[in-house]
Motif scaffolding. Structure first.
Motif, PDB file in Angstrom:
ATOM      1  N   VAL A 224       0.855  -1.181   0.000  1.00  0.00           N
ATOM      2  CA  VAL A 224       0.000   0.000   0.000  1.00  0.00           C
ATOM      3  C   VAL A 224       0.894   1.235   0.000  1.00  0.00           C
ATOM      4  CG1 VAL A 224      -0.182  -0.033   2.527  1.00  0.00           C
ATOM      5  CG2 VAL A 224      -1.884   1.206   1.197  1.00  0.00           C
ATOM      6  N   VAL A 225       0.529   2.217  -0.831  1.00  0.00           N
ATOM      7  CA  VAL A 225       1.305   3.454  -0.977  1.00  0.00           C
ATOM      8  C   VAL A 225       0.456   4.617  -0.496  1.00  0.00           C
ATOM      9  CG1 VAL A 225       2.479   4.982  -2.612  1.00  0.00           C
ATOM     10  CG2 VAL A 225       2.542   2.503  -2.959  1.00  0.00           C
ATOM     11  N   PHE A 226       1.057   5.533   0.253  1.00  0.00           N
ATOM     12  CA  PHE A 226       0.286   6.671   0.761  1.00  0.00           C
ATOM     13  C   PHE A 226       1.205   7.855   1.052  1.00  0.00           C
ATOM     14  CE2 PHE A 226       1.541   3.846   4.129  1.00  0.00           C
ATOM     15  CZ  PHE A 226       1.895   4.638   5.210  1.00  0.00           C
ATOM     16  N   SER A 227       0.613   9.049   1.138  1.00  0.00           N
ATOM     17  CA  SER A 227       1.366  10.258   1.456  1.00  0.00           C
ATOM     18  C   SER A 227       1.369  10.475   2.959  1.00  0.00           C
ATOM     19  CB  SER A 227       0.727  11.482   0.788  1.00  0.00           C
ATOM     20  OG  SER A 227       0.734  11.361  -0.601  1.00  0.00           O
ATOM     21  N   ILE A 228       2.457  11.097   3.445  1.00  0.00           N
ATOM     22  CA  ILE A 228       2.511  11.547   4.833  1.00  0.00           C
ATOM     23  C   ILE A 228       2.821  13.041   4.768  1.00  0.00           C
ATOM     24  CG2 ILE A 228       3.593  11.305   7.086  1.00  0.00           C
ATOM     25  CD1 ILE A 228       4.413   8.498   6.302  1.00  0.00           C
ATOM     26  N   GLY A 229       1.831  13.854   5.058  1.00  0.00           N
ATOM     27  CA  GLY A 229       2.017  15.294   4.929  1.00  0.00           C
ATOM     28  C   GLY A 229       2.180  15.699   3.478  1.00  0.00           C
ATOM     29  N   LYS A 230       2.916  16.797   3.260  1.00  0.00           N
ATOM     30  CA  LYS A 230       3.051  17.352   1.909  1.00  0.00           C
ATOM     31  C   LYS A 230       4.395  17.044   1.259  1.00  0.00           C
ATOM     32  CE  LYS A 230      -0.022  21.257   2.881  1.00  0.00           C
ATOM     33  NZ  LYS A 230      -0.144  22.722   2.929  1.00  0.00           N
ATOM     34  N   HIS A 231       5.277  16.327   1.979  1.00  0.00           N
ATOM     35  CA  HIS A 231       6.629  16.166   1.451  1.00  0.00           C
ATOM     36  C   HIS A 231       7.151  14.735   1.424  1.00  0.00           C
ATOM     37  CE1 HIS A 231       6.789  20.522   1.673  1.00  0.00           C
ATOM     38  NE2 HIS A 231       6.492  20.459   2.957  1.00  0.00           N
ATOM     39  N   GLN A 232       6.355  13.781   1.900  1.00  0.00           N
ATOM     40  CA  GLN A 232       6.855  12.404   1.976  1.00  0.00           C
ATOM     41  C   GLN A 232       5.852  11.408   1.408  1.00  0.00           C
ATOM     42  OE1 GLN A 232       7.670  11.650   6.088  1.00  0.00           O
ATOM     43  NE2 GLN A 232       9.269  13.197   6.243  1.00  0.00           N
ATOM     44  N   VAL A 233       6.384  10.362   0.813  1.00  0.00           N
ATOM     45  CA  VAL A 233       5.580   9.230   0.355  1.00  0.00           C
ATOM     46  C   VAL A 233       6.057   8.001   1.118  1.00  0.00           C
ATOM     47  CG1 VAL A 233       5.047   7.694  -1.585  1.00  0.00           C
ATOM     48  CG2 VAL A 233       5.129  10.165  -1.935  1.00  0.00           C
ATOM     49  N   ALA A 234       5.117   7.193   1.570  1.00  0.00           N
ATOM     50  CA  ALA A 234       5.471   5.980   2.299  1.00  0.00           C
ATOM     51  C   ALA A 234       4.852   4.772   1.611  1.00  0.00           C
ATOM     52  CB  ALA A 234       4.991   6.058   3.748  1.00  0.00           C
ATOM     53  N   ALA A 235       5.447   3.607   1.849  1.00  0.00           N
ATOM     54  CA  ALA A 235       4.887   2.358   1.317  1.00  0.00           C
ATOM     55  C   ALA A 235       5.097   1.253   2.339  1.00  0.00           C
ATOM     56  CB  ALA A 235       5.558   1.991  -0.001  1.00  0.00           C
ATOM     57  N   LEU A 236       4.048   0.470   2.535  1.00  0.00           N
ATOM     58  CA  LEU A 236       4.138  -0.721   3.375  1.00  0.00           C
ATOM     59  C   LEU A 236       4.041  -1.930   2.458  1.00  0.00           C
ATOM     60  CD1 LEU A 236       1.749   0.211   6.322  1.00  0.00           C
ATOM     61  CD2 LEU A 236       4.219  -0.072   6.467  1.00  0.00           C
ATOM     62  N   THR A 237       4.961  -2.874   2.632  1.00  0.00           N
ATOM     63  CA  THR A 237       4.996  -4.038   1.750  1.00  0.00           C
ATOM     64  C   THR A 237       5.301  -5.299   2.551  1.00  0.00           C
ATOM     65  OG1 THR A 237       5.910  -2.618   0.016  1.00  0.00           O
ATOM     66  CG2 THR A 237       5.999  -4.975  -0.355  1.00  0.00           C
ATOM     67  N   GLN A 238       4.513  -6.321   2.329  1.00  0.00           N
ATOM     68  CA  GLN A 238       4.794  -7.608   2.967  1.00  0.00           C
ATOM     69  C   GLN A 238       6.039  -8.214   2.336  1.00  0.00           C
ATOM     70  OE1 GLN A 238       1.371 -10.034   4.030  1.00  0.00           O
ATOM     71  NE2 GLN A 238       2.407 -11.806   3.174  1.00  0.00           N
ATOM     72  N   VAL A 239       6.953  -8.703   3.163  1.00  0.00           N
ATOM     73  CA  VAL A 239       8.247  -9.171   2.672  1.00  0.00           C
ATOM     74  C   VAL A 239       8.374 -10.684   2.833  1.00  0.00           C
ATOM     75  CG1 VAL A 239      10.736  -8.996   2.922  1.00  0.00           C
ATOM     76  CG2 VAL A 239       9.310  -6.989   3.298  1.00  0.00           C
ATOM     77  N   SER A 240       8.619 -11.360   1.724  1.00  0.00           N
ATOM     78  CA  SER A 240       8.931 -12.788   1.782  1.00  0.00           C
ATOM     79  C   SER A 240      10.329 -13.033   1.217  1.00  0.00           C
ATOM     80  CB  SER A 240       7.901 -13.597   0.992  1.00  0.00           C
ATOM     81  OG  SER A 240       7.830 -13.133  -0.344  1.00  0.00           O
ATOM     82  N   ASP A 241      10.772 -12.113   0.348  1.00  0.00           N
ATOM     83  CA  ASP A 241      12.080 -12.250  -0.299  1.00  0.00           C
ATOM     84  C   ASP A 241      12.785 -10.896  -0.232  1.00  0.00           C
ATOM     85  OD1 ASP A 241      14.244 -12.450  -1.991  1.00  0.00           O
ATOM     86  OD2 ASP A 241      13.177 -13.589  -3.520  1.00  0.00           O
ATOM     87  N   LEU A 242      13.816 -10.800   0.619  1.00  0.00           N
ATOM     88  CA  LEU A 242      14.499  -9.520   0.824  1.00  0.00           C
ATOM     89  C   LEU A 242      15.188  -9.026  -0.440  1.00  0.00           C
ATOM     90  CD1 LEU A 242      16.032 -10.165   4.349  1.00  0.00           C
ATOM     91  CD2 LEU A 242      14.201  -8.572   3.793  1.00  0.00           C
ATOM     92  N   SER A 243      15.786  -9.931  -1.190  1.00  0.00           N
ATOM     93  CA  SER A 243      16.471  -9.503  -2.413  1.00  0.00           C
ATOM     94  C   SER A 243      15.470  -8.975  -3.435  1.00  0.00           C
ATOM     95  CB  SER A 243      17.276 -10.653  -3.009  1.00  0.00           C
ATOM     96  OG  SER A 243      16.445 -11.761  -3.291  1.00  0.00           O
ATOM     97  N   ALA A 244      14.274  -9.550  -3.453  1.00  0.00           N
ATOM     98  CA  ALA A 244      13.247  -9.097  -4.396  1.00  0.00           C
ATOM     99  C   ALA A 244      12.804  -7.681  -4.072  1.00  0.00           C
ATOM    100  CB  ALA A 244      12.049 -10.048  -4.362  1.00  0.00           C
ATOM    101  N   ILE A 245      12.612  -7.396  -2.789  1.00  0.00           N
ATOM    102  CA  ILE A 245      12.134  -6.059  -2.427  1.00  0.00           C
ATOM    103  C   ILE A 245      13.212  -5.011  -2.685  1.00  0.00           C
ATOM    104  CG2 ILE A 245      12.764  -6.016   0.053  1.00  0.00           C
ATOM    105  CD1 ILE A 245      10.011  -4.743   0.520  1.00  0.00           C
ATOM    106  N   ARG A 246      14.472  -5.360  -2.461  1.00  0.00           N
ATOM    107  CA  ARG A 246      15.545  -4.404  -2.769  1.00  0.00           C
ATOM    108  C   ARG A 246      15.591  -4.122  -4.271  1.00  0.00           C
ATOM    109  NH1 ARG A 246      18.894  -7.863   0.753  1.00  0.00           N
ATOM    110  NH2 ARG A 246      18.659  -7.076   2.867  1.00  0.00           N
ATOM    111  N   ALA A 247      15.399  -5.164  -5.069  1.00  0.00           N
ATOM    112  CA  ALA A 247      15.403  -4.988  -6.530  1.00  0.00           C
ATOM    113  C   ALA A 247      14.263  -4.080  -6.967  1.00  0.00           C
ATOM    114  CB  ALA A 247      15.289  -6.347  -7.212  1.00  0.00           C
TER     115      ALA A 247
END
Length: 401
Positions: A224-247
């Motif tokens: 899920v992607v969302f804004s925090i205030g007027k200057h930041q974007v955040a994302a929460l992601t379920q992780v099963s493969d650390l190398s995949a998320i870094r890629a």
């Protein structure tokens, strides 16, 4: 214009219906003619028929069979039977099949015009209703996304209790399990690396960054992607493969640089507990604040080192040339702002990256060494132990990552 299809096995009847009324003036296009039911069914799909004249007695597939098929294939299409049969059983079947009207041959022009006027009224009302329904659906969807974004922003900044979060998170479809990555993104101001300078409205830039992140993250299972205030974007992601998320994060950063012409501060943490995310956010926010306080030259130099750390021949003179500054001057700036020399800071970056790679048990030590810019595994182990106090192998065995 509305699309009319005429299905009758008699060419004379089809020709007569084509000329019966000034169709174009009434907003109707005679889109196709068919001489049998099977052909009519195929053409109805092909031309997108809104209105059909159908004879009952046709070869291959009779009119009633055709109408039954149309109920599934084109449920919004209005069907008017034009038949030479005045039989009660046919009329009964027509009613059962929700036929719009039933006219007998020969059709009187006035009668046909009256039926068409009623059909147009229904079609126009349905179009208005459909547009309104689509508009309402869009509004509800937009409001739901806005509410979810507000909910996540309040939660991550500590404005919600644990109980309030648990009460509402399933309503917003936040079905996270196991390890969760929190990514925080902030655009760099007036800093560019290998990209043309572009001027962006801050809110438009944030919107564009969110869109790119939303397109990249679906490669991962839950996000899920969302804004925090007027200057930041955040994302929460379920992780099963650390190398995949870094890629995926690397792909996101490259895409932003390439298509938006800006660079971003990007930092993330992995949490085993969803409850710990607000605390991780606070730590990442402070990290971004420290980064934002740096001078443009130092920020660019850090960005360059954190991008090209894997290159064994990366040197101070190369970075200084890229910054268009003197190497000695850059060295002094790094020492003054970061408290470390160029070599020490580059070593820090490489060892921190190596610690991340140690999460992957399939990677051999010499492979990790190569990935972080060391041709010699021995030299890599020496640098790692100097910084952490233990060898890479001991670090992995102790499970401190």
């Amino acid at each position: 214009m509305w699309k009319l299809l005429i299905a009758d096995d008699e060419p004379r009847i089809r020709n007569g219906l084509c000329k019966a009324l000034p169709w174009a003036e009434m907003g109707i296009e005679v889109a196709a003619e068919a001489e049998n039911g099977k052909e009519a069914l195929e053409l109805a799909d092909a031309v997108g028929a809104d209105l059909m004249f159908v004879d009952i007695n046709m070869p291959f597939m009779n009119g009633l069979e055709l109408i039954e098929q149309l109920q599934t294939r084109r449920p919004g299409c209005l069907v008017i039977i034009i038949s030479g049969h005045d039989e009660f059983t046919y009329a009964q079947q027509a009613v059962r099949l929700n036929v719009f009207d039933y006219l007998l041959k020969p059709v009187q022009k006035s009668e046909l015009k009256s039926v068409i006027a009623k059909a147009l009224d229904v079609l126009n009302r349905e179009r208005v209703d459909q547009k309104y329904t689509q508009w309402m659906h869009h509004k509800l969807e937009y409001n739901a996304l806005a509410l979810r974004e507000e909910f996540l922003g309040n939660w991550i900044t500590g404005k919600l209790t644990k109980e309030q979060f648990e009460e509402e998170r399933l309503f917003y479809q936040l079905h996270f399990h196991g390890n969760v990555s929190l990514l925080l993104v902030k655009p760099l101001k007036k800093i560019s690396l290998d990209v043309p300078n572009k001027t962006w409205d801050p809110q438009l830039l944030l919107f564009a960054i969110k869109n790119i992140l939303s397109e990249v993250l679906p490669q991962l299972p839950v996000s899920v992607v969302f804004s925090i205030g007027k200057h930041q974007v955040a994302a929460l992601t379920q992780v099963s493969d650390l190398s995949a998320i870094r890629a995926v994060y690397q792909e996101f950063e490259r895409t932003v640089t390439t298509y938006l012409g800006v660079n971003v501060f990007l930092c993330h943490r992995i949490s085993g507990q969803l409850d710990d995310i607000p605390a991780h956010y606070e730590a990442l926010r402070e990290e971004l604040l420290r980064e934002s306080a740096l001078t443009p030259i130092i920020a660019m130099a850090k960005k360059y080192l954190e991008t090209y750390y894997y290159r064994e021949d990366l040197s101070l003179s190369e970075v200084a040339e890229h910054m268009n500054v003197n190497a000695t001057y850059l060295s002094k700036l790094l020492k003054r702002n970061l408290g470390k020399s160029f070599v020490d800071y580059l070593t820090d970056v490489r060892i921190k990256k190596a610690i991340q790679y140690l999460d992957d048990p399939t990677l051999k030590m010499y492979e990790i060494a190569s990935k972080v810019g060391y041709q010699s595994q021995h030299y890599f182990s020496h640098a790692f132990k100097k910084m952490t106090g233990v060898s890479p192998l001991e670090y992995r065995k102790r499970g401190e990552y």
